[in-house]
Each structure stands twice: as C-alpha cells, then as structure tokens.
Design an enzyme around this catalytic site. Structure first.
Site, short mmCIF file in Angstrom:
data_model
loop_
_atom_site.label_atom_id
_atom_site.label_comp_id
_atom_site.label_asym_id
_atom_site.label_seq_id
_atom_site.Cartn_x
_atom_site.Cartn_y
_atom_site.Cartn_z
N SER A 145 34.65 47.72 45.88
CA SER A 145 34.12 47.75 44.52
C SER A 145 34.38 46.44 43.76
CB SER A 145 34.73 48.96 43.79
OG SER A 145 34.07 49.19 42.57
N GLU A 199 30.42 32.69 46.85
CA GLU A 199 29.08 32.15 46.73
C GLU A 199 28.88 31.22 45.53
OE1 GLU A 199 27.05 36.09 48.84
OE2 GLU A 199 26.41 35.49 46.84
N LYS A 230 31.46 48.95 48.97
CA LYS A 230 31.10 49.84 47.85
C LYS A 230 30.38 48.99 46.81
CE LYS A 230 32.87 52.97 44.30
NZ LYS A 230 32.36 52.23 43.13
#
Length: 473
Positions: A304, A315, A329
C-alpha cells in the site's frame, strides 16, 4: 363564513373537499415514496422485503431474544463482506474506534508492551515516563487481573480492551512478579501514550538508516525529526529508507515524506477512481532540494502506502530499491466514521506509479533482488506450543533449525524430538538462565526469537547491500 344555496350544494362541496384531501394524501404518499426511493435506494430492491420480514421475525419470535443494534451492524458487516474485497469492511462501534485510533498519534493506556507466555500476559517493555514505569512495573511482571477480572482464558484483544480507556480514568492491576509469592496490587491512571512509527540510527560511513513501520497521523513529523537528529550528528552521505513489512496506512503523511525526498514538480502517484471518471495526480511540493542518495529496503510484506513511496522514489527520484518484490496492494480505501464509532472502509480507487504502471497484484520490483538468510523464513511456533521427547513434525523441525542456527547443534533427527534435541535445548536454556527442562515452552521460544533477531542484525543481507549501493553512489 361559507353559506350554501341548498343542502345539495353543501353536499357537493363536502364531497369535493374529501376528494381533494384524498388526492393530496395520495400525492404526498407518492412523493414520499419517490423521496424514500431516492434517499434509500435499497427500499426499492425486491429482496429488501425479505430483509424486513427476516428482521421482524427475529425480533418477534427468536427464542433467546435479539438486540436490534447488533442485528443491523451484522447486516452491514455482511453487506460489505459480500463484495468479496479483502480491503473493504464494516467495523461496528468499538472495532471502528480501535481502527481509527490505530492511525492516530497516540492511544490512551498505561504504556506497557506485552507478550503472551505460558498462558500469562507478560510485560516485555515499558514506555519511558509512562504510568506503568512510574508505577513500578518491571519487564517480566505478569498481569493476572484487570479491575478485578481474571485474565484466565482472555485473548490479547480482550486484555487491550480492559487496559486501554479514556484519558484520566483509573485501571487497577494485579501483578505476579517472579520470585515473589504475594501478588502486587496497584492502580494507574491512563494517559496519552505516543505511537512511534519511525526509528533511526546512524550507520558507518555517514549513512542514515530510517525505518518506517507504518504510515500513521504523525509519521511525517517523526520522519522529519529523525532526519534532523541524524544530520545533527554528522552530515549524511546517504539515506537508507527501510520499509520492510510496512503494511501501509494513511496517504497524506506518505505524500508529505515524498515532498521532502522527490524533486519539485515530479509526479508521486496518480489516483484513479471508478470507471476512470476522476484522476487525482499528486506532484512533489518540495521546498528544499534533497541531494543525498537514497536507497529503499522492501520485502514481500511491504504494501500500500509503502509501495506508493517506493515506486515514487524509484521512478521520480532515481532511488535504488533493494530486497524483494513488494506485496502489490494498489487500491485505495476511504473510510467514513459514524456517530457511534462504527467505520465503513471502502475501496474507491486504484493508483498508478509516476511511470503509469498499475501496482495492484503486481508489486514494485527491486533494482537489486536480495533475500534474507533462510532462518528468517522459518514458520513461527505458536504461543502455547509444548514440545518434548517423543514429539515430531514441522514444529520440531523448525525448533531444531533455530537451535542449530544459534550454534546448539546437532539438534537431533530431522523432525523428531529425541534426546539429542532435548540436550540442545538444555544447553540453550542454561546459557539463557532459564530452567533447563530440555522441553520447549513459551519462555524458551521467546528467548530463541530474541537471539535470532540479534543474529539477523549482523547478517542482514538486504541492509548490507543497501550500504554497498549507497557507498558506490
């Protein structure tokens, strides 16, 4: 005053009034039904009649009697459970309060960490300056009664419900202290106990190791405080952000931490709602440039919000990710709390990484795949497990592996608790100043886990790889 030309005219007038009243009543009922159907759409469902009949039948005829509140809460729980979504749930009253409290920066209690051992609840740690420490409780004390209620047969959750309560209220404890025949009686006042989700340490070479266990209300504040404390010791040359086994939590503190580490204007994540009718893009609001290299530690239980931050750092900030692929998740829950404390937590959106990748059931792949030593994957022995000569099976095999990893081997035939296994346990128990019974119990199991944790600190292959990567950068 109204007068009539004839009795027939009066009768016609009264008839018109009656018809008007009936008409207005019908219109009112119709509008009411339309409003009810709009306000409560379930009323229009054919099966709602079955629900109503069942409710009335239970209330009127069930032999043992029924509590209407429990019936309706049970219906709400079942309704959400029927979605088949592991992340959506309805938590009634006290459970709802406990859910929201778990994300707050504090709970109200006495400040004692507990473990279950030999059927007792034993204090394993104390919060400095909290009521438990000030009142004279010590690690190793066992809580026998709370407010006169025996804890025999109680679960850990039962105990928490008894010990926690409103700030300023009192709780009476009966304590058994090892080496003392008579129980100790004391009364403590509950206070606000801070919940810490961030820890930090300075490692060799100026590397700051910051661990985030979950994302709660004050996690971002704790993170900032940890960075200041580390940088006050010496200028940081690298940040090792440890989110292994972090189950996630609140999004806002996650975004706040991302704002510190990710360049201004870079995307943190995209939250996409049902049928893609709305997409919310979060971009970094960084106010001070962060120039220190970052590496992230994750594993298969990182989920999560911890995946949100991991993907964003990878990124949008060029951070290196080390460890194992994360849980996957990638859905977002919003929760509503009702006046009685009940909570509806419902999956309402899913999210994409800055590069546009869906995470749900996919996870974030590490740049450097590193596994921990094999003993870290051993299946834990359940509380209350008792093993002795003659026992056999997977629990015995696990116990033998633990003993051998700690240097108390060979520990007998694989999966069979024999005399050699008993001798290995006696050696461990003697070294740990435990009663050398040669049998396994909760106390022995607790000490085994403590020593394995200490061993892992020296052999943490993922952390060592993180240090190596940061030093190269």
């Amino acid at each position: 005053m109204k007068t009539f030309a004839s009795p027939a005219a009066k009768q016609r007038f009264l008839m018109l009034c009656l018809l008007g009243a009936v008409l207005f009543t019908a219109i009112g009922i119709g509008l009411g039904m339309l409003w009810m159907g709009y306000r409560y759409p379930m009323v229009g469902e054919p099966t709602f009649q079955q629900f109503t009949v069942s409710y009335n039948k239970i209330m009127n005829d069930y032999l043992e009697g029924a509590d209407p509140k429990k019936l309706l809460n049970g219906a709400a729980e079942g309704m959400v459970a029927s979605l088949g979504d592991p992340y959506s749930r309805y938590l009634a009253e006290e459970k709802g309060n406990a859910y929201t409290e778990s994300y707050e920066g504090q709970i109200y209690g006495i400040g004692a960490e507990l473990r279950e051992e030999e059927g007792q609840f034993v204090i394993s740690g104390l919060t400095k300056g909290a009521p438990a420490e000030r009142g004279g409780l010590l690690p190793g004390d066992a809580i026998v009664k709370v407010d006169g209620q025996s804890l025999s047969g109680k679960t850990f959750q039962n105990l928490l419900g008894l010990v926690r309560g409103e700030e300023g209220t009192s709780v009476s404890l009966q304590i058994h202290r090892p080496g003392q025949a008579e129980p100790i009686e004391l009364t403590l006042k509950r206070e606000a106990i801070p919940i810490h989700t961030v820890t930090s340490e300075l490692l060799e070479g100026g590397i700051g190791h910051v661990t985030i266990t979950r994302f709660a209300e004050k996690t971002a504040e704790e993170f900032e405080a940890a960075l200041k404390e580390l940088q006050a010791k010496e200028p940081l040359k690298g940040l090792l952000l440890d989110m292994r086994s972090n189950p996630g939590g609140l999004l806002q503190p996650t975004i706040h931490i991302a704002n510190t580490l990710i360049p201004k204007g870079k995307v943190i994540l995209n939250v996409v709602y049902k049928n893609e009718r709305r997409t919310v893009t979060y971009k970094s609001q960084q106010t001070k440039e962060w120039t220190i290299p970052v590496a992230v530690l994750v594993n298969g239980q990182s989920a999560s919000a911890s995946e949100v931050l991991t993907a964003a750092l990878k990124e949008s900030a060029g951070a290196s990710v080390i460890g194992e692929k994360t849980y996957g998740k990638g859905v977002v829950q919003a929760f509503n709390q009702f006046k009685d404390g009940s909570v509806l937590s419902l999956t309402e959106a899913q999210w994409k990484t800055p590069a546009g990748t869906w995470i749900n059931k996919q996870g974030v792949a590490p740049d450097y795949a590193v596994e921990l030593p094999a003993y870290t994957k051993l299946r834990p022995l359940a509380i209350g497990t008792e093993l002795k000569v003659g026992s056999y099976g997977e629990d015995v095999k696990t116990l033998q592996t633990m003993l051998e990893e700690l240097g108390y081997g060979p520990a007998g035939r694989d999966g069979l608790f024999d005399e050699q296994t008993a001798e290995a346990i006696r050696g461990f128990q003697t070294a740990e100043k435990l009663e050398a019974t040669g049998a396994f119990n909760d106390k022995t199991g607790y000490q085994l886990l403590e020593r394995l944790r200490e061993k892992l600190k020296k052999e943490d292959s993922q952390l060592l790889k993180g240090l190596e990567v940061l030093k190269q950068r």
